[in-house]
Design an enzyme around this catalytic site. Structure first.
Site, mmCIF file in Angstrom:
data_model
loop_
_atom_site.group_PDB
_atom_site.id
_atom_site.type_symbol
_atom_site.label_atom_id
_atom_site.label_comp_id
_atom_site.label_asym_id
_atom_site.label_seq_id
_atom_site.Cartn_x
_atom_site.Cartn_y
_atom_site.Cartn_z
ATOM 1 N N HIS A 184 44.592 24.342 48.560
ATOM 2 C CA HIS A 184 45.181 23.348 47.790
ATOM 3 C C HIS A 184 43.959 22.422 47.505
ATOM 4 C CE1 HIS A 184 48.756 22.086 45.844
ATOM 5 N NE2 HIS A 184 48.273 20.836 45.923
ATOM 6 N N ARG A 286 48.617 31.876 33.705
ATOM 7 C CA ARG A 286 49.447 32.289 34.760
ATOM 8 C C ARG A 286 51.030 31.682 34.212
ATOM 9 N NH1 ARG A 286 45.287 30.040 38.474
ATOM 10 N NH2 ARG A 286 45.045 31.626 39.957
ATOM 11 N N ARG A 322 48.779 36.550 31.719
ATOM 12 C CA ARG A 322 49.125 37.441 32.698
ATOM 13 C C ARG A 322 51.118 37.495 32.820
ATOM 14 N NH1 ARG A 322 47.688 35.834 38.559
ATOM 15 N NH2 ARG A 322 48.988 34.362 38.460
ATOM 16 N N GLU A 411 43.487 43.246 41.983
ATOM 17 C CA GLU A 411 43.631 42.451 42.964
ATOM 18 C C GLU A 411 43.900 43.296 44.302
ATOM 19 O OE1 GLU A 411 45.970 38.634 41.605
ATOM 20 O OE2 GLU A 411 47.209 40.502 40.871
ATOM 21 N N ASN A 434 41.089 35.864 44.219
ATOM 22 C CA ASN A 434 41.968 35.356 45.574
ATOM 23 C C ASN A 434 42.799 36.372 46.131
ATOM 24 O OD1 ASN A 434 41.051 33.268 43.927
ATOM 25 N ND2 ASN A 434 42.924 32.351 43.052
ATOM 26 N N ASP A 435 43.269 37.193 45.465
ATOM 27 C CA ASP A 435 44.084 38.311 46.207
ATOM 28 C C ASP A 435 43.149 39.438 46.501
ATOM 29 O OD1 ASP A 435 47.046 37.643 46.294
ATOM 30 O OD2 ASP A 435 46.897 37.470 44.026
ATOM 31 N N ARG A 445 45.884 34.829 52.412
ATOM 32 C CA ARG A 445 45.292 33.650 51.711
ATOM 33 C C ARG A 445 45.981 32.428 51.852
ATOM 34 N NH1 ARG A 445 46.543 34.742 45.345
ATOM 35 N NH2 ARG A 445 46.295 32.571 44.992
ATOM 36 N N CYS A 482 38.651 36.456 37.036
ATOM 37 C CA CYS A 482 39.505 35.184 36.834
ATOM 38 C C CYS A 482 39.949 34.298 38.079
ATOM 39 C CB CYS A 482 40.799 35.172 35.995
ATOM 40 S SG CYS A 482 41.833 36.567 36.776
HETATM 41 C C1 PEP Z 1 43.910 35.973 41.892
HETATM 42 O O1 PEP Z 1 44.437 36.620 42.814
HETATM 43 O O2 PEP Z 1 42.608 35.713 42.022
HETATM 44 C C2 PEP Z 1 44.279 35.414 40.767
HETATM 45 C C3 PEP Z 1 43.771 34.644 39.711
HETATM 46 O O3 PEP Z 1 45.676 35.220 40.729
HETATM 47 P P1 PEP Z 1 46.549 34.115 41.750
HETATM 48 O O4 PEP Z 1 45.545 32.885 42.443
HETATM 49 O O5 PEP Z 1 47.525 33.418 40.527
HETATM 50 O O6 PEP Z 1 47.304 35.014 42.550
HETATM 51 MG MG MG Z 2 46.462 36.929 42.168
#
Ligand code: PEP
Ligand code: MG
Length: 552
Positions: A184, A286, A322, A411, A434-435, A445, A482
């Site tokens: 965050h 999102r 998405r 992901e 991120n994933d 995460r 992204c």
């Molecule tokens: C990601 O996983 O990088 C992504 C963009 O999706 P989110 O962060 O919404 O899971």
């Molecule tokens: Mg993701």
């Protein structure tokens, strides 16, 4: 003598100034015998009212998400069921601070049992409990300090309510002991344009008033510096801001190789007031934000209106929508998903459509109707796709709804490894770093302690990105990034060098990424990418590229 601390730079920029630490939560003294239960109940009730009022006052000072978070928190503090629980415990012999603690703990356990996004709300409950307990003990309310002058905020980690109410005019930079690149703190710092370093061991030992400099690019924090160092950091930051503000035009390397710069949004509101000149579109919409905190899914009309509102900003651009990414870190109440021991490895993203295909179909219908109302070029992609048949079935469904451009997010490592085969059945790929980092490095995460593994500079992650980009080049199809990795200006040339052709990020991150790309030729980007891939871990990769680009 100045000392150096190191963490992970998660929001670029340079800052310097005196430290002010978050007031720590109060420690609970030994339980004491209650002589006058009525008096004790009044102490607890007054504490809750004070917290409710304070949070409501702060809510009134801000707008948007910050307002909503604080308003919700003030309502929890004033919720009669909380006071009933506290009063019942005092009646059974507890003192006010323990009655408050135990009552909030009970609510916390309920939320944690629900998992994911709602479990994150548990931190909000802790925040309210700490405030009320501090008041019941006659201590100052914990939270963001207000030293009366601009400061560098140092904290263990920041709760959503803290970050939502930071006044960027008074905060020079953020340093946290815990937290990772997708925390965050990191996301907020980037959206406010504040330099930030997370996972910085030893930061909390720096005493209030100590002068420090923070480098949100390198992760370096220098403590015990002099006024002249702070002034120099400020001057360099100012010069950097002026340089970035001057940068214009579409994303491209110094020799003109194009990299589309796009923005990530959760709703049309995120686009209000954003300078969209030279922005190629939305790289990640999102949509789950429309579904959060609801008992029923939004109906067709509501969805069409929400999507069309965002599409209208890009009458001549691309919008990548998405489909619902429910589950794990984003549980959605109305779905009533079963409780799972490992939600991140369970029913989430596209997998929800296995049992609930009607939700996906309704959403695709809404996206198609909204697309028909505007001239935006609407692309649709699914999250959490693992196999080609999943990608194939999704793409077919998207096209069945009259939406011509269907893609998937990468992901899951299995999907990254099979990018070439995926591109036989979809029109584009978008890498959710991120994933992808959480699944590649096997690091949750949502766990701050594993920040180093979640770092998007991990060579394993970069190698998977490179593989996807090569597949895209071979198929002449678009492969973008992204996830938060796309917002790192030092990483941008590396991603371009790996062959990525679209970078999507929070709007604030655009100028620095644009400027960074413009500093290198494509051949230099490719060399930087090769250099990063040769290293052993994220810290080495970042240091190697930094050394090449700055000569340090
Ligand atoms: C990601 O996983 O990088 C992504 C963009 O999706 P989110 O962060 O919404 O899971
Ligand atoms: Mg993701």
């Amino acid at each position: 003598m100045p000392e150096e601390l190191r963490g992970i730079g998660v929001s670029p920029g340079l800052g310097g100034g005196p430290v002010a630490r978050m007031s720590p939560p109060p420690s609970l003294p030994e339980a004491r015998a209650v002589v006058d239960p009525d008096q004790e109940t009044a102490v607890a009730a007054n504490a809750l009212v004070a917290v409710e009022n304070r949070l409501r006052e702060r809510a009134a000072e801000v707008t948007g998400e910050a307002h909503d978070i604080l308003d919700a928190q003030s309502m929890i503090a004033g919720d009669p069921t909380v006071m009933e629980g506290v009063a019942a415990r005092i009646k059974d012999g507890a003192d006010a601070p323990h009655a408050l603690r135990d009552t909030f703990d009970e609510h916390r356990r309920t939320l944690e049992g629900l998992g994911g996004y709602l479990a994150e709300r548990a931190a909000d409950l802790d925040d309210i409990a700490h405030r009320a307990i501090a008041i019941a003990l006659g201590l100052p309310m914990p939270g963001v300090p207000d030293p009366g002058h601009p400061f560098v905020l140092v904290a263990d980690d920041l709760a959503p309510a803290d970050t939502a109410t930071l006044d960027p005019a008074n905060v020079i930079g953020l340093i946290t002991e815990r937290g990772g690149p997708t925390s965050h703190t990191a996301i907020l710092a980037r959206s406010l344009g504040l330099p930030a370093v997370v996972g910085c061991t030893g930061a909390l030992d720096v005493t209030d008033g100590t002068l420090v400099t923070v480098d949100g690019t390198t992760g370096q924090v220098r403590t015990g510096v002099g006024e002249e160092d702070v002034a120099e950091a400020r001057e360099r930051a100012e010069a950097e801001r002026a340089r970035l503000a001057g940068g214009k035009g579409p994303g491209r390397t110094s020799d003109g190789h194009s990299v589309d710069l796009m923005v990530n949004i959760g709703s049309a509101a995120d686009l209000a007031g954003v300078d969209l000149t030279d922005v190629a579109g939305v790289g990640l919409f999102r949509t789950e934000f429309l579904f959060l905190d609801r008992h029923d899914a939004p109906g067709l009309e509501e969805q069409v209106a929400a999507y069309a509102e965002a599409f209208r900003f890009f009458d001549s651009g691309t919008i990548v929508v998405r489909t619902l990414d429910a589950g794990a870190d984003k549980p959605l109440q109305f779905l009533g998903l079963p409780e799972e021991p490992n939600p991140a490895l369970g029913i989430r993203g596209l997998r929800v459509a296995r049992d609930r295909p009607e939700i996906l179909d309704l959403q695709l219908e809404a996206i198609a109707l909204a697309a028909a109302q505007t001239s935006a070029d609407v692309w649709v992609m699914a999250p959490m796709v693992s196999t080609r048949p999943e990608a194939d079935a999704f793409a077919a469904r998207v096209r069945d709804h009259g939406l011509p451009t269907a893609g998937v997010m990468i992901e899951v490592p299995a999907a990254a490894l099979r990018a070439r085969q995926f591109l036989d059945v979809v029109d584009f790929l978008s890498i959710g770093t991120n994933d992808l980092s959480q699944y590649t490095l096997a690091a949750d995460r949502q766990t701050g302690g594993l920040a180093d593994l979640l770092d998007p500079w991990q060579p394993a992650l970069l190698e998977l990105i490179g593989g996807c980009a090569a597949a895209g080049k071979a198929a002449s199809k678009s492969v973008g990034v992204c996830g938060e990795a796309a917002a790192d200006p030092l990483l941008a040339p590396v991603l371009a060098g790996l062959g990525i052709t679209k970078l999507s990020m929070s709007p604030r991150s655009l100028p620095a990424v644009r400027a960074s790309l413009a500093e290198h030729t494509l051949a230099e980007c490719e060399r930087l990418a090769a250099r990063a891939l040769e290293t052993g871990d994220a810290a080495e990769a970042r240091a190697a590229v930094l050394a090449e680009t700055t000569g340090t």
